[in-house]
Scaffold this motif. Sequence first.
Motif, mmCIF file in Angstrom:
data_model
loop_
_atom_site.group_PDB
_atom_site.id
_atom_site.type_symbol
_atom_site.label_atom_id
_atom_site.label_comp_id
_atom_site.label_asym_id
_atom_site.label_seq_id
_atom_site.Cartn_x
_atom_site.Cartn_y
_atom_site.Cartn_z
ATOM 1 N N ALA A 88 -40.093 60.133 91.838
ATOM 2 C CA ALA A 88 -41.252 59.243 91.952
ATOM 3 C C ALA A 88 -41.062 57.949 91.166
ATOM 4 C CB ALA A 88 -42.514 59.971 91.495
ATOM 5 N N GLU A 89 -40.514 58.054 89.948
ATOM 6 C CA GLU A 89 -40.335 56.854 89.137
ATOM 7 C C GLU A 89 -39.353 55.900 89.794
ATOM 8 O OE1 GLU A 89 -39.304 57.687 85.133
ATOM 9 O OE2 GLU A 89 -41.103 58.883 84.733
ATOM 10 N N ALA A 90 -38.260 56.429 90.332
ATOM 11 C CA ALA A 90 -37.271 55.584 90.996
ATOM 12 C C ALA A 90 -37.849 54.960 92.257
ATOM 13 C CB ALA A 90 -36.021 56.392 91.322
ATOM 14 N N TRP A 110 -38.095 51.018 92.929
ATOM 15 C CA TRP A 110 -37.520 50.416 94.135
ATOM 16 C C TRP A 110 -38.551 49.523 94.819
ATOM 17 C CZ3 TRP A 110 -38.016 49.704 99.275
ATOM 18 C CH2 TRP A 110 -36.872 49.482 100.045
ATOM 19 N N LEU A 111 -39.771 50.042 94.964
ATOM 20 C CA LEU A 111 -40.819 49.286 95.649
ATOM 21 C C LEU A 111 -41.228 48.049 94.850
ATOM 22 C CD1 LEU A 111 -42.915 52.338 96.853
ATOM 23 C CD2 LEU A 111 -41.855 50.658 98.362
ATOM 24 N N VAL A 112 -41.344 48.197 93.543
ATOM 25 C CA VAL A 112 -41.741 47.061 92.706
ATOM 26 C C VAL A 112 -40.704 45.947 92.793
ATOM 27 C CG1 VAL A 112 -42.074 46.317 90.317
ATOM 28 C CG2 VAL A 112 -43.150 48.425 91.132
ATOM 29 N N GLN A 113 -39.423 46.304 92.744
ATOM 30 C CA GLN A 113 -38.356 45.302 92.781
ATOM 31 C C GLN A 113 -38.372 44.516 94.078
ATOM 32 O OE1 GLN A 113 -34.884 47.698 92.140
ATOM 33 N NE2 GLN A 113 -35.079 47.674 89.907
ATOM 34 N N ARG A 114 -38.738 45.144 95.179
ATOM 35 C CA ARG A 114 -38.635 44.495 96.483
ATOM 36 C C ARG A 114 -39.953 43.915 96.986
ATOM 37 N NH1 ARG A 114 -34.932 47.878 95.363
ATOM 38 N NH2 ARG A 114 -32.856 47.781 96.307
ATOM 39 N N ASP A 174 -50.005 58.529 98.634
ATOM 40 C CA ASP A 174 -50.981 57.968 97.712
ATOM 41 C C ASP A 174 -50.674 58.339 96.266
ATOM 42 O OD1 ASP A 174 -53.587 56.501 97.513
ATOM 43 O OD2 ASP A 174 -54.210 58.372 96.552
ATOM 44 N N VAL A 175 -49.833 59.348 96.065
ATOM 45 C CA VAL A 175 -49.462 59.757 94.714
ATOM 46 C C VAL A 175 -48.764 58.621 93.954
ATOM 47 C CG1 VAL A 175 -47.200 60.696 95.350
ATOM 48 C CG2 VAL A 175 -48.424 61.632 93.383
ATOM 49 N N LEU A 176 -48.160 57.671 94.696
ATOM 50 C CA LEU A 176 -47.461 56.545 94.057
ATOM 51 C C LEU A 176 -48.386 55.373 93.740
ATOM 52 C CD1 LEU A 176 -44.206 56.414 96.234
ATOM 53 C CD2 LEU A 176 -44.578 57.635 94.089
ATOM 54 N N ARG A 177 -49.593 55.407 94.288
ATOM 55 C CA ARG A 177 -50.464 54.228 94.173
ATOM 56 C C ARG A 177 -50.792 53.845 92.724
ATOM 57 N NH1 ARG A 177 -56.398 53.425 95.528
ATOM 58 N NH2 ARG A 177 -56.423 55.623 96.068
ATOM 59 N N LEU A 205 -49.975 50.135 91.242
ATOM 60 C CA LEU A 205 -51.038 49.242 90.778
ATOM 61 C C LEU A 205 -50.796 48.825 89.326
ATOM 62 C CD1 LEU A 205 -54.176 50.998 92.324
ATOM 63 C CD2 LEU A 205 -53.162 48.832 93.050
ATOM 64 N N ALA A 206 -50.318 49.776 88.523
ATOM 65 C CA ALA A 206 -50.053 49.468 87.121
ATOM 66 C C ALA A 206 -48.962 48.419 86.964
ATOM 67 C CB ALA A 206 -49.668 50.745 86.376
ATOM 68 N N LYS A 207 -48.089 48.317 87.964
ATOM 69 C CA LYS A 207 -47.005 47.324 87.939
ATOM 70 C C LYS A 207 -47.405 46.021 88.625
ATOM 71 C CE LYS A 207 -43.797 49.932 85.994
ATOM 72 N NZ LYS A 207 -43.173 49.597 84.701
ATOM 73 N N GLY A 208 -48.644 45.935 89.028
ATOM 74 C CA GLY A 208 -49.128 44.705 89.633
ATOM 75 C C GLY A 208 -48.904 44.583 91.128
ATOM 76 N N VAL A 209 -48.478 45.661 91.774
ATOM 77 C CA VAL A 209 -48.266 45.633 93.232
ATOM 78 C C VAL A 209 -49.608 45.754 93.939
ATOM 79 C CG1 VAL A 209 -47.179 46.805 95.181
ATOM 80 C CG2 VAL A 209 -45.976 46.631 92.991
ATOM 81 N N ARG A 210 -49.788 44.983 94.983
ATOM 82 C CA ARG A 210 -51.014 45.060 95.770
ATOM 83 C C ARG A 210 -50.905 46.219 96.753
ATOM 84 N NH1 ARG A 210 -52.073 39.954 98.914
ATOM 85 N NH2 ARG A 210 -49.802 39.856 99.080
#
Length: 497
Positions: A365-367, A371-375, A390-393, A397-402
Amino acid sequence: MKSGSQEPRVVRAPSPVGSSADDGRDAVAFAAAYRLALDPWQALTCEAWMRRTRRGRWCAGTWGVTVPRQNGKNGGLEAVELYGMVVLGLRFLHTAHEVKTARKAFNRLLAFFDNAREFPDLAAMVKDIRRTNGQEAIVLTNGASIEFVARSSGSGRGFTVDVLVLDEAQDLREEELSALKPAISAAPSGDPVTIYMGTPPTEDAFREGGKGEPFARVRKVALSGGKRSAWVEFSLDVDLDKLSDEQVVAVAADRANWFATNPALGRRINTQTIEDELDSFSPRAFCKERLNVWPVPQVAGGTLALPGDAWPGLVIHTVPASWRLAAVGMDMDSRGRLWVSVAAHAPAPGVHVELLPEDLMALGAEAAVRWLVQRCRRRPVVLPADSGADVLRPALLAKGVRVYPLNTAEQAAASSSFAQAIRDGEVSHLDDPVLDGQVRTVTRDELRSGGWRFGRVGDSLSAPLLAASCARFGAVRWSPRDTHTGRAARGGSHRGA
């Protein structure tokens, strides 16, 4: 000696952030203390079902299990009932299609409470035992109880319980469910649960009397990612109607299929028994009874959702570097695989979609979040609100992803607009066999509120297609184009860098 697989083909266990499987693990340990040792898959079932949110409520209100006959599905249930009564003080209504099945379940549970010599602490908790045929019950001093009845159109009247058990659910009729469901509407715990257990309903039963329709419906919801459904299934994922007689014979004779779908094989079921069944049954009947192959009436009789004949003409083989990443869509299937699709703005009004080949959750999950945050940077990430993804949401969100979770109405809009874009030639894609197969076969799930959304494909989630439709929807709704170039307003390649 080889034994049956302990890994179900489908495990659906809603696990919101902060949830716990402690009750499931405790139920397994509690049963073991009273000489009820569960098989690994039965223990897994308890843990999948008995998950609580951080506020202490059940994560799922519908629990289900389907496995071929004589594999021990009732073993896990007995652990749940024993722990639920003694430790949690719950009230159960255990129903079955036949009186003899309900009676057998009563006798198995009674062995724990009517045995002062071996289990004096349980016997001391007994307030009343009712042995009248068809009205069996065990009542405890802590207020817990379990009552056993054979189902009828009026069998649920007069009961108020926390947990409704529907054994032999392949024979459950709509009118029986309607009579039973009110028994948990005022559950003393305030947290009602319905448990469905059984084997696939027959197609004849569907047509002739609607037997098994409720079971098939809740299974469909669970396999489609129902947010409040916990489901465990041993089955073979094939559509017998699409196989020739020779292919069905080969499927039935393949011993690997026997071991994949029968967890008790080599434990309580011996190979010779299955060999005898293969000789006795027709190959198709053997597949349904012993390999737990489900009928697929939704696909066979459903309305196709997409214009599959237009899809091949929208293939492109090279994605121009100028087509920038616009949105990401994702969904999770019943096996826990995360499907990710990217969308890029092509020349207006076109949108390009493609699946990523990687299973990001295989990285952890962390990886996956990294991956999603970087891209994604400031690109929208879109998913069905009832998806396991939804478990990743929270981490995104904490990383600023919309992140945009789509409610039912928005999923309908994403599905129908995807279909219209195919008709209008406003979507492009790579020649991907996964998406190709789903586009040709996905059906509509009609919604009570009006409209429709993508249904399932066979016994698997239409997760890849849902991810693609979410990506396109995000690109159109939340990723504005550069008005001068027709491309996305900000940079980044279509897959990210």
